[in-house]
Design a protein around this motif. Sequence first.
Motif, PDB file in Angstrom:
ATOM      1  N   GLY A 222      -8.731 -17.715 -18.179  1.00  0.00           N
ATOM      2  CA  GLY A 222      -7.608 -17.339 -19.121  1.00  0.00           C
ATOM      3  C   GLY A 222      -6.233 -17.343 -18.182  1.00  0.00           C
ATOM      4  O   GLY A 222      -6.040 -18.065 -17.038  1.00  0.00           O
ATOM      5  N   PRO A 223      -5.203 -16.956 -18.924  1.00  0.00           N
ATOM      6  CA  PRO A 223      -3.772 -17.069 -18.311  1.00  0.00           C
ATOM      7  C   PRO A 223      -3.604 -16.225 -17.096  1.00  0.00           C
ATOM      8  O   PRO A 223      -4.364 -15.290 -16.953  1.00  0.00           O
ATOM      9  CB  PRO A 223      -2.771 -16.903 -19.389  1.00  0.00           C
ATOM     10  CG  PRO A 223      -3.510 -15.886 -20.279  1.00  0.00           C
ATOM     11  CD  PRO A 223      -5.015 -16.294 -20.205  1.00  0.00           C
ATOM     12  N   ASN A 224      -2.877 -16.537 -16.119  1.00  0.00           N
ATOM     13  CA  ASN A 224      -2.150 -15.598 -15.084  1.00  0.00           C
ATOM     14  C   ASN A 224      -1.585 -14.638 -15.642  1.00  0.00           C
ATOM     15  O   ASN A 224      -0.796 -14.642 -16.713  1.00  0.00           O
ATOM     16  CB  ASN A 224      -1.455 -16.558 -14.221  1.00  0.00           C
ATOM     17  CG  ASN A 224      -1.964 -17.009 -12.875  1.00  0.00           C
ATOM     18  OD1 ASN A 224      -2.968 -16.183 -12.071  1.00  0.00           O
ATOM     19  ND2 ASN A 224      -1.598 -18.145 -12.453  1.00  0.00           N
ATOM     20  N   THR A 225      -1.742 -13.408 -15.104  1.00  0.00           N
ATOM     21  CA  THR A 225      -1.005 -12.204 -15.287  1.00  0.00           C
ATOM     22  C   THR A 225      -0.479 -11.596 -14.112  1.00  0.00           C
ATOM     23  O   THR A 225      -0.851 -12.223 -13.019  1.00  0.00           O
ATOM     24  CB  THR A 225      -2.129 -11.284 -15.992  1.00  0.00           C
ATOM     25  OG1 THR A 225      -3.086 -10.733 -14.857  1.00  0.00           O
ATOM     26  CG2 THR A 225      -3.135 -11.750 -16.966  1.00  0.00           C
ATOM     27  N   GLY A 226       0.226 -10.378 -14.460  1.00  0.00           N
ATOM     28  CA  GLY A 226       0.726  -9.576 -13.233  1.00  0.00           C
ATOM     29  C   GLY A 226      -0.365  -8.975 -12.323  1.00  0.00           C
ATOM     30  O   GLY A 226      -0.107  -8.869 -11.145  1.00  0.00           O
ATOM     31  N   GLY A 227      -1.612  -9.272 -12.712  1.00  0.00           N
ATOM     32  CA  GLY A 227      -2.931  -8.520 -12.143  1.00  0.00           C
ATOM     33  C   GLY A 227      -3.589  -7.628 -13.057  1.00  0.00           C
ATOM     34  O   GLY A 227      -2.805  -6.649 -13.728  1.00  0.00           O
ATOM     35  N   MET A 228      -4.809  -7.790 -12.881  1.00  0.00           N
ATOM     36  CA  MET A 228      -5.723  -7.112 -14.106  1.00  0.00           C
ATOM     37  C   MET A 228      -6.740  -6.268 -13.345  1.00  0.00           C
ATOM     38  O   MET A 228      -7.374  -5.428 -13.983  1.00  0.00           O
ATOM     39  CB  MET A 228      -6.473  -8.177 -14.955  1.00  0.00           C
ATOM     40  CG  MET A 228      -5.838  -8.931 -15.907  1.00  0.00           C
ATOM     41  SD  MET A 228      -5.160  -8.154 -17.056  1.00  0.00           S
ATOM     42  CE  MET A 228      -6.213  -7.552 -18.067  1.00  0.00           C
ATOM     43  N   GLY A 229      -6.452  -6.229 -12.103  1.00  0.00           N
ATOM     44  CA  GLY A 229      -7.246  -5.224 -11.388  1.00  0.00           C
ATOM     45  C   GLY A 229      -7.351  -5.483  -9.729  1.00  0.00           C
ATOM     46  O   GLY A 229      -6.970  -6.507  -9.418  1.00  0.00           O
ATOM     47  N   ALA A 230      -7.678  -4.546  -8.951  1.00  0.00           N
ATOM     48  CA  ALA A 230      -7.555  -4.694  -7.599  1.00  0.00           C
ATOM     49  C   ALA A 230      -8.394  -3.550  -7.015  1.00  0.00           C
ATOM     50  O   ALA A 230      -8.805  -2.639  -7.333  1.00  0.00           O
ATOM     51  CB  ALA A 230      -6.139  -4.646  -7.060  1.00  0.00           C
ATOM     52  N   TYR A 231      -9.042  -3.944  -5.702  1.00  0.00           N
ATOM     53  CA  TYR A 231      -9.823  -3.078  -4.866  1.00  0.00           C
ATOM     54  C   TYR A 231      -9.398  -3.149  -3.413  1.00  0.00           C
ATOM     55  O   TYR A 231      -8.976  -4.422  -2.916  1.00  0.00           O
ATOM     56  CB  TYR A 231     -11.345  -3.189  -5.074  1.00  0.00           C
ATOM     57  CG  TYR A 231     -11.732  -4.608  -4.754  1.00  0.00           C
ATOM     58  CD1 TYR A 231     -11.719  -5.778  -5.420  1.00  0.00           C
ATOM     59  CD2 TYR A 231     -12.285  -4.803  -3.327  1.00  0.00           C
ATOM     60  CE1 TYR A 231     -12.099  -6.896  -5.177  1.00  0.00           C
ATOM     61  CE2 TYR A 231     -12.571  -6.134  -2.947  1.00  0.00           C
ATOM     62  CZ  TYR A 231     -12.718  -7.143  -3.969  1.00  0.00           C
ATOM     63  OH  TYR A 231     -12.965  -8.532  -3.284  1.00  0.00           O
ATOM     64  N   SER A 232      -9.691  -2.001  -2.592  1.00  0.00           N
ATOM     65  CA  SER A 232      -9.528  -2.059  -1.344  1.00  0.00           C
ATOM     66  C   SER A 232     -10.727  -1.419  -0.614  1.00  0.00           C
ATOM     67  O   SER A 232     -11.030  -0.233  -1.255  1.00  0.00           O
ATOM     68  CB  SER A 232      -8.144  -1.501  -1.278  1.00  0.00           C
ATOM     69  OG  SER A 232      -8.038  -1.053   0.279  1.00  0.00           O
ATOM     70  N   PRO A 233     -11.143  -1.670   0.578  1.00  0.00           N
ATOM     71  CA  PRO A 233     -10.763  -2.903   1.237  1.00  0.00           C
ATOM     72  C   PRO A 233     -11.198  -4.085   0.858  1.00  0.00           C
ATOM     73  O   PRO A 233     -12.236  -3.895  -0.316  1.00  0.00           O
ATOM     74  CB  PRO A 233     -11.157  -2.622   2.439  1.00  0.00           C
ATOM     75  CG  PRO A 233     -12.600  -1.720   2.498  1.00  0.00           C
ATOM     76  CD  PRO A 233     -11.912  -0.962   1.276  1.00  0.00           C
ATOM     77  N   ALA A 234     -10.664  -5.212   1.141  1.00  0.00           N
ATOM     78  CA  ALA A 234     -11.440  -6.510   0.754  1.00  0.00           C
ATOM     79  C   ALA A 234     -12.309  -6.889   1.820  1.00  0.00           C
ATOM     80  O   ALA A 234     -11.833  -7.408   2.641  1.00  0.00           O
ATOM     81  CB  ALA A 234     -10.441  -7.669   0.463  1.00  0.00           C
ATOM     82  N   PRO A 235     -13.613  -7.069   1.520  1.00  0.00           N
ATOM     83  CA  PRO A 235     -14.445  -7.642   2.630  1.00  0.00           C
ATOM     84  C   PRO A 235     -14.128  -8.850   3.377  1.00  0.00           C
ATOM     85  O   PRO A 235     -14.337  -9.264   4.376  1.00  0.00           O
ATOM     86  CB  PRO A 235     -15.938  -7.466   2.064  1.00  0.00           C
ATOM     87  CG  PRO A 235     -15.544  -7.006   0.503  1.00  0.00           C
ATOM     88  CD  PRO A 235     -14.299  -7.043   0.412  1.00  0.00           C
ATOM     89  N   ILE A 236     -13.604  -9.653   2.476  1.00  0.00           N
ATOM     90  CA  ILE A 236     -13.409 -11.131   2.975  1.00  0.00           C
ATOM     91  C   ILE A 236     -12.569 -11.084   4.368  1.00  0.00           C
ATOM     92  O   ILE A 236     -12.317 -11.802   5.215  1.00  0.00           O
ATOM     93  CB  ILE A 236     -12.876 -12.200   1.988  1.00  0.00           C
ATOM     94  CG1 ILE A 236     -12.604 -13.544   2.640  1.00  0.00           C
ATOM     95  CG2 ILE A 236     -11.247 -11.658   1.432  1.00  0.00           C
ATOM     96  CD1 ILE A 236     -12.444 -14.628   1.630  1.00  0.00           C
TER      97      ILE A 236
END
Length: 426
Positions: A222-236
């Motif tokens: 789907g299209p780009n958005t401002g951001g649909m969710g996030a988590y911390s920390p990022a194991p990468i």
Amino acid sequence: MKLLVVGSGGREHALAWKLAQAPRVQLVYVAPGNGGTAQDERLANVDITDIGELADFAEREQVAFTVVGPEAPLAAGIVNLFRSRGLKVFGPTKEAAQLESSKDFAKAFMKRHGIPTAAYETFSDAAAAHAYIDAQGAPIVIKADGLAAGKGVVVATTLEEAHAAVDMMLADNKLGDAGARVVIEEFLAGEEASFIVMVDGKHVLALASSQDHKRLLDGDRGPNTGGMGAYSPAPIVTPQLHARVMREIILPTVSGMEKEGIRYTGFLYAGLMIDAQGNPKTLEFNCRMGDPETQPIMARLKGDFSKVFEHAIAGTLNTVELEWDRRTALGVVLAAHNYPDAPRKGDRISEIPAETADAVTFHAGTTLVDGKLTTSGGRVLCVVGLADSVRSAQSIAYETVNQISFDGMQYRHDIGYRAVSRKQPN
Ligand code: AMP
Ligand code: GLY
């Protein structure tokens, strides 16, 4: 002390919520704020957006310092103005904010300082841009030079899409001045991460790592958005990668700006693309915190954040050590009907579950109409869950999501999926 946070999104709600936890902070003003900041008795909305009037307000109310959330007032020079009036403020000057407000500035800066990023060329002439695309081939990425509220980047998988993006920006002027110049850059494959630090002009203090989910639909479709969710920390972002990003990207950026006579102060956000071999490249800089990354990051931050800002403003960030909740925080964005194209406003929102030790809901596009919580923007709420594993944080966040409803509510069901598949099941 009284503080002022400028902005009205989930990022600003989370910043104000965190700042207000310190016993010495009496009140945090949020300008203009949203329905959530209106409901919290430790926060007070101020209906001002003009930067001159904000400075008058900060002076009149003897605000100890101001934190600026979004890029627009930064690019408009709010930090220059506050400083010229002797008001304490944390953020980059207008000149420093060019790292975000002009993609061409950011790319040329990275090239001058050997900071890893995708190869690129800048164009204002449509015919030359089309010829470059034909020579490079697809996939290829077209970016409007200026601020375009998240609409300025087209990741084109075909030549047709790439040419159409150039026509949209350069020929049809759909993005106005922001699209009068375009950066065309090499497509980078890999996994993204958000790397956000605080800078006091010289010293750098890294915040916890995070990962955003920019596409509207599950599975990054789907299209780009401002951001649909996030988590911390990022194991990468392993400790090794963290050290490398500091050494190859963040520190050269801060010292490069200083060498060019532009002291960088404020949050600095490097959007990273990490390739299959673990090499990081800079996709973009933002001169502010991320939204929704801020929401899980603030949920994990321990201690008195107001003191950290005092050090940041005084130039003594080198004396600060941040302490983080060891748990994972995972935030799910609840968006309005028809987001991101033309989000509908005015939908009544159900009761929001009260904050607990492992779940908190931050508001963004909400407002109070006759005392009732109502949608007023594209990204409406961000529900954050905290737990010892990504999977459990996901369960807690989605349990809370299931208790909230409004007409047209849409959200992703897979926030954190990369981290879940990366980690051994526990
Ligand atoms: P930006 O606003 O520059 O962060 O771009 C928005 C999104 O477009 C990024 O989060 C990436 O998902 C994607 N993107 C930007 N630049 C590139 C690139 N050079 N290669 C691949 N994807 C990109
Ligand atoms: N979450 C992406 C941004 O704040 O730019």
